[in-house]
Design a protein around this motif. Sequence first.
Motif, PDB file in Angstrom:
ATOM      1  N   SER A   1      -1.759  11.761  -1.466  1.00  0.00           N
ATOM      2  CA  SER A   1      -2.799  12.611  -1.827  1.00  0.00           C
ATOM      3  C   SER A   1      -3.587  12.737  -0.737  1.00  0.00           C
ATOM      4  CB  SER A   1      -3.309  12.174  -3.003  1.00  0.00           C
ATOM      5  OG  SER A   1      -4.536  12.987  -3.346  1.00  0.00           O
ATOM      6  N   THR A   2      -4.161  14.111  -0.435  1.00  0.00           N
ATOM      7  CA  THR A   2      -5.152  14.127   0.571  1.00  0.00           C
ATOM      8  C   THR A   2      -6.457  14.396  -0.013  1.00  0.00           C
ATOM      9  OG1 THR A   2      -4.661  16.510   0.442  1.00  0.00           O
ATOM     10  CG2 THR A   2      -3.540  15.009   2.168  1.00  0.00           C
ATOM     11  N   GLY A   3      -6.375  14.236  -1.624  1.00  0.00           N
ATOM     12  CA  GLY A   3      -7.776  14.260  -2.262  1.00  0.00           C
ATOM     13  C   GLY A   3      -8.563  12.970  -2.128  1.00  0.00           C
ATOM     14  N   THR A   4      -9.903  13.005  -2.479  1.00  0.00           N
ATOM     15  CA  THR A   4     -10.798  12.099  -2.595  1.00  0.00           C
ATOM     16  C   THR A   4     -10.528  11.362  -3.849  1.00  0.00           C
ATOM     17  OG1 THR A   4     -12.353  13.373  -1.320  1.00  0.00           O
ATOM     18  CG2 THR A   4     -13.184  11.491  -2.412  1.00  0.00           C
ATOM     19  N   GLU A   5      -9.464  10.607  -3.746  1.00  0.00           N
ATOM     20  CA  GLU A   5      -9.072   9.567  -4.878  1.00  0.00           C
ATOM     21  C   GLU A   5      -8.725   8.006  -4.241  1.00  0.00           C
ATOM     22  OE1 GLU A   5      -5.317  10.509  -6.697  1.00  0.00           O
ATOM     23  OE2 GLU A   5      -5.987  12.544  -6.038  1.00  0.00           O
ATOM     24  N   PRO A   6      -8.504   7.226  -5.109  1.00  0.00           N
ATOM     25  CA  PRO A   6      -8.035   5.970  -4.707  1.00  0.00           C
ATOM     26  C   PRO A   6      -6.609   5.969  -4.414  1.00  0.00           C
ATOM     27  CG  PRO A   6      -8.767   5.731  -6.907  1.00  0.00           C
ATOM     28  CD  PRO A   6      -8.957   7.134  -6.415  1.00  0.00           C
ATOM     29  N   ALA A   7      -6.388   5.130  -3.651  1.00  0.00           N
ATOM     30  CA  ALA A   7      -4.606   5.003  -3.088  1.00  0.00           C
ATOM     31  C   ALA A   7      -4.073   4.371  -4.394  1.00  0.00           C
ATOM     32  CB  ALA A   7      -4.527   4.059  -1.849  1.00  0.00           C
ATOM     33  N   LYS A   8      -2.781   5.076  -4.725  1.00  0.00           N
ATOM     34  CA  LYS A   8      -2.163   4.440  -5.831  1.00  0.00           C
ATOM     35  C   LYS A   8      -0.492   4.426  -5.523  1.00  0.00           C
ATOM     36  CE  LYS A   8      -5.225   7.311  -8.882  1.00  0.00           C
ATOM     37  NZ  LYS A   8      -5.172   8.447  -9.737  1.00  0.00           N
ATOM     38  N   PHE A   9       0.024   3.770  -6.685  1.00  0.00           N
ATOM     39  CA  PHE A   9       1.586   3.797  -6.530  1.00  0.00           C
ATOM     40  C   PHE A   9       2.008   4.027  -8.089  1.00  0.00           C
ATOM     41  CE2 PHE A   9       0.627  -0.560  -6.515  1.00  0.00           C
ATOM     42  CZ  PHE A   9       1.338  -1.167  -7.290  1.00  0.00           C
ATOM     43  N   LYS A  10       3.316   4.507  -8.025  1.00  0.00           N
ATOM     44  CA  LYS A  10       3.904   4.570  -9.399  1.00  0.00           C
ATOM     45  C   LYS A  10       5.167   3.742  -9.646  1.00  0.00           C
ATOM     46  CE  LYS A  10       5.308   8.549 -12.395  1.00  0.00           C
ATOM     47  NZ  LYS A  10       5.330  10.097 -12.400  1.00  0.00           N
ATOM     48  N   VAL A  11       5.048   3.046 -10.673  1.00  0.00           N
ATOM     49  CA  VAL A  11       6.363   2.237 -11.138  1.00  0.00           C
ATOM     50  C   VAL A  11       7.055   3.125 -12.144  1.00  0.00           C
ATOM     51  CG1 VAL A  11       7.556   0.274 -11.639  1.00  0.00           C
ATOM     52  CG2 VAL A  11       5.331   0.399 -10.102  1.00  0.00           C
ATOM     53  N   SER A  12       8.416   3.606 -11.877  1.00  0.00           N
ATOM     54  CA  SER A  12       9.126   4.118 -13.230  1.00  0.00           C
ATOM     55  C   SER A  12      10.134   3.160 -13.739  1.00  0.00           C
ATOM     56  CB  SER A  12       9.767   5.364 -12.651  1.00  0.00           C
ATOM     57  OG  SER A  12       9.036   6.359 -12.012  1.00  0.00           O
ATOM     58  N   PHE A  13      10.234   3.287 -15.088  1.00  0.00           N
ATOM     59  CA  PHE A  13      10.982   2.072 -15.705  1.00  0.00           C
ATOM     60  C   PHE A  13      11.939   2.616 -16.583  1.00  0.00           C
ATOM     61  CE2 PHE A  13       6.547   0.485 -15.339  1.00  0.00           C
ATOM     62  CZ  PHE A  13       6.962  -0.885 -14.823  1.00  0.00           C
ATOM     63  N   SER A  14      13.138   2.068 -16.555  1.00  0.00           N
ATOM     64  CA  SER A  14      14.216   2.423 -17.591  1.00  0.00           C
ATOM     65  C   SER A  14      14.286   1.335 -18.613  1.00  0.00           C
ATOM     66  CB  SER A  14      15.751   2.244 -16.818  1.00  0.00           C
ATOM     67  OG  SER A  14      15.830   3.163 -15.829  1.00  0.00           O
ATOM     68  N   ILE A  15      14.140   2.055 -19.907  1.00  0.00           N
ATOM     69  CA  ILE A  15      14.019   0.896 -20.889  1.00  0.00           C
ATOM     70  C   ILE A  15      15.528   0.640 -21.380  1.00  0.00           C
ATOM     71  CG2 ILE A  15      13.084   0.846 -23.332  1.00  0.00           C
ATOM     72  CD1 ILE A  15      10.901   2.801 -22.534  1.00  0.00           C
ATOM     73  N   SER A  16      15.806  -0.647 -21.073  1.00  0.00           N
ATOM     74  CA  SER A  16      16.910  -1.135 -21.244  1.00  0.00           C
ATOM     75  C   SER A  16      17.616  -1.443 -22.471  1.00  0.00           C
ATOM     76  CB  SER A  16      17.264  -2.369 -20.428  1.00  0.00           C
ATOM     77  OG  SER A  16      16.339  -3.342 -20.569  1.00  0.00           O
ATOM     78  N   ASP A  17      16.979  -1.581 -23.522  1.00  0.00           N
ATOM     79  CA  ASP A  17      17.132  -2.122 -25.011  1.00  0.00           C
ATOM     80  C   ASP A  17      16.302  -1.572 -25.987  1.00  0.00           C
ATOM     81  OD1 ASP A  17      18.732  -3.246 -27.013  1.00  0.00           O
ATOM     82  OD2 ASP A  17      18.588  -5.171 -26.105  1.00  0.00           O
ATOM     83  N   LEU A  18      16.555  -1.369 -27.182  1.00  0.00           N
ATOM     84  CA  LEU A  18      15.839  -0.840 -28.362  1.00  0.00           C
ATOM     85  C   LEU A  18      14.442  -1.865 -28.166  1.00  0.00           C
ATOM     86  CD1 LEU A  18      15.534   0.746 -30.742  1.00  0.00           C
ATOM     87  CD2 LEU A  18      16.118  -1.152 -32.136  1.00  0.00           C
TER      88      LEU A  18
END
Length: 155
Positions: free
Chosen positions: A125-142
């Motif tokens: 982002s070039t906006g004024t906000e903190p640095a972040k990262f996103k983790v995407s998960f696969s739900i592997s069971d019920l």
Amino acid sequence: MRRGVTKILFLTTIAAATNIPTRPELVAGTDLSKQTSDIEGWSLENSPIETPDLGAQFATSIPGEDKAASSSLTFYEDLASDSVEKLLSKDAQGYICILRKGDVPQSKSLDVFPVRVGSRAPSYSTGTEPAKFKVSFSISDLPTLDAPVPAAAAG
């Protein structure tokens, strides 16, 4: 979610087939609550099956298969530590435990999702906000929903 109350933990193991952790397993987990800036998904969705018939103009449906919504957690980057990045690297497996009402023993507010990390990427982002990262998960069971939070250790 309740800010300051809801807890999000990552557990590497849960012994019970019910996916309900014991108190020692919960304590051994990594608390991700303070690093989490956003949460998406973490619910079940149903894909209804259409059941139209020639006797009516209204198309009815019945419940079909359940599936997990696309789920992710977004974290603040830490300049001094990369422990969350290492813990949640691609293909890491474990359990995301969401204690919706906090760590309140016997409260039926624990949701446990068996997961595998699908991706981890910086959120540029070039906006004024903190640095972040996103983790995407696969739900592997019920997932196990509305489980009781394990009792606190006697002390």
